[in-house]
Motif scaffolding. Structure first.
Motif, short mmCIF file in Angstrom:
data_model
loop_
_atom_site.label_atom_id
_atom_site.label_comp_id
_atom_site.label_asym_id
_atom_site.label_seq_id
_atom_site.Cartn_x
_atom_site.Cartn_y
_atom_site.Cartn_z
N LYS A 207 0.80 -1.22 -0.07
CA LYS A 207 -0.14 0.12 0.28
C LYS A 207 0.92 1.27 -0.12
O LYS A 207 1.93 1.35 0.90
CB LYS A 207 -0.79 -0.08 1.17
CG LYS A 207 -2.01 -0.85 1.23
CD LYS A 207 -3.03 -0.68 2.38
CE LYS A 207 -4.07 -1.59 2.20
NZ LYS A 207 -5.24 -1.36 3.12
N TYR A 208 0.70 2.24 -0.83
CA TYR A 208 1.28 3.27 -0.84
C TYR A 208 0.36 4.69 -0.74
O TYR A 208 -0.20 4.86 -1.61
CB TYR A 208 2.16 3.41 -2.27
CG TYR A 208 3.02 4.55 -2.40
CD1 TYR A 208 3.97 4.80 -1.67
CD2 TYR A 208 3.04 5.45 -3.43
CE1 TYR A 208 5.01 5.77 -1.80
CE2 TYR A 208 4.00 6.37 -3.93
CZ TYR A 208 5.03 6.54 -2.98
OH TYR A 208 5.65 7.60 -2.99
N TYR A 209 0.68 5.34 0.26
CA TYR A 209 -0.17 6.42 0.53
C TYR A 209 0.63 7.82 0.35
O TYR A 209 1.74 7.90 0.53
CB TYR A 209 -0.45 6.54 2.03
CG TYR A 209 -1.32 5.36 2.55
CD1 TYR A 209 -2.62 5.40 2.41
CD2 TYR A 209 -0.59 4.42 3.06
CE1 TYR A 209 -3.28 4.20 2.89
CE2 TYR A 209 -1.27 3.04 3.49
CZ TYR A 209 -2.64 3.07 3.36
OH TYR A 209 -3.27 2.07 3.86
N SER B 132 -4.08 9.99 -0.22
CA SER B 132 -4.71 8.99 -1.26
C SER B 132 -3.79 7.88 -1.08
O SER B 132 -2.66 7.70 -0.90
CB SER B 132 -4.80 9.49 -2.33
OG SER B 132 -3.54 9.81 -2.89
N CYS B 133 -4.54 6.61 -1.36
CA CYS B 133 -3.78 5.23 -1.34
C CYS B 133 -3.79 4.61 -2.76
O CYS B 133 -4.95 4.65 -3.51
CB CYS B 133 -4.67 4.49 -0.25
SG CYS B 133 -4.00 2.78 -0.09
N SER B 134 -2.85 3.98 -3.16
CA SER B 134 -3.06 3.09 -4.10
C SER B 134 -2.60 1.88 -3.63
O SER B 134 -1.49 1.48 -3.23
CB SER B 134 -2.19 3.47 -5.36
OG SER B 134 -0.66 3.65 -4.81
N GLU B 135 -3.35 0.53 -3.82
CA GLU B 135 -3.00 -0.76 -3.46
C GLU B 135 -2.81 -1.49 -4.67
O GLU B 135 -3.52 -1.58 -5.59
CB GLU B 135 -4.25 -1.13 -2.49
CG GLU B 135 -3.79 -2.43 -1.77
CD GLU B 135 -4.95 -2.80 -0.88
OE1 GLU B 135 -4.73 -3.93 -0.37
OE2 GLU B 135 -5.74 -2.42 -0.76
N CYS C 254 -8.40 0.27 -1.26
CA CYS C 254 -8.16 0.82 -0.17
C CYS C 254 -9.40 1.39 0.86
O CYS C 254 -9.24 2.32 1.62
CB CYS C 254 -7.10 2.15 -0.29
SG CYS C 254 -5.62 1.64 -0.94
N ASP D 43 -9.50 2.04 4.51
CA ASP D 43 -8.44 3.05 5.17
C ASP D 43 -8.84 4.53 5.29
O ASP D 43 -8.06 5.38 5.33
CB ASP D 43 -7.28 3.17 4.09
CG ASP D 43 -6.49 1.72 4.05
OD1 ASP D 43 -6.60 0.95 4.81
OD2 ASP D 43 -5.67 1.62 3.01
N ARG E 208 4.26 10.75 2.62
CA ARG E 208 4.51 9.45 1.88
C ARG E 208 4.41 8.37 2.95
O ARG E 208 5.27 8.36 3.86
CB ARG E 208 5.52 9.13 0.83
CG ARG E 208 5.43 10.24 -0.24
CD ARG E 208 4.80 9.96 -1.20
NE ARG E 208 4.61 10.47 -2.52
CZ ARG E 208 4.28 11.84 -2.78
NH1 ARG E 208 3.74 12.50 -1.79
NH2 ARG E 208 4.60 12.55 -3.65
#
Length: 177
Positions: free
Chosen positions: A78-80, A88-91, A96, A99, A119
């Motif tokens: 997961k990258y916020y 915002s999140c990209s999984e 997400c 979250d 980040r």
């Protein structure tokens, strides 16, 4: 006997001294540049202040956030990132929706204003090259730096702290689940 024309000797002596001085500069450069790189990493990676701050974030999230919601997946990422004042999140392998905790006012204030985090990367197992390419360059470098600090079974959180434009510091923590 006094030699009147000793220009050849002066030229030879000057060349020998110049080569010696250049050799000393090369020797010093070879030994100093790795020290500068190590200093930069020591200054920006795992600084005590950032390690304390990521522990503070982890302690506050521990009771409300399920860090091990990977549904048995072997890889987890997961990258916020902060965009327009929200995280915002990209999984990589899912969504997400769970979250929404990061949208609570308390966590917004803690993450954005108090801790200056822009980040957050949460991962389990090694990250593929395709996944790495989606990350920012400095997060990728810090991820590579931390590879030998954690085992493949650990879930790790990496945070990037943004103090000034292009002055980022990093810290990581193993998440206990």
């Amino acid at each position: 006997m006094i030699k009147i024309n000793n220009k050849g000797f002066l030229l030879t002596e000057a060349i020998v001294v110049a080569v010696f001085v250049m050799g000393m500069f090369v020797y010093l450069a070879i030994n100093v540049f790795p020290l500068i790189t190590k200093y930069d990493k020591a200054l920006n990676y795992d600084n005590p202040n950032e390690v304390y701050n990521i522990n503070l974030l982890y302690d506050s999230l521990q009771n409300e956030f399920n860090f091990d919601n990977n549904d048995g997946r072997k890889k987890y990422l997961k990258y916020y990132s902060v965009k327009n004042g929200s995280l915002s999140c990209s999984e990589d392998d899912g969504d997400c929706t769970s979250d929404s905790i990061f949208q609570k006012d308390y966590y917004k204030t803690l993450i954005y204003e108090y801790l200056n985090i822009d980040r957050i990367l949460i991962y389990k197992k090694s990250i593929s090259n395709d996944q790495k390419n989606k990350l920012d360059r400095d997060i990728r470098e810090y991820y590579n730096y931390t590879l030998n600090h954690y085992s493949d079974s650990d879930i790790v959180m990496i945070a990037r702290f943004n103090y000034m434009e292009n002055n980022h510091k990093f810290a990581s923590i193993k998440l206990e689940v």
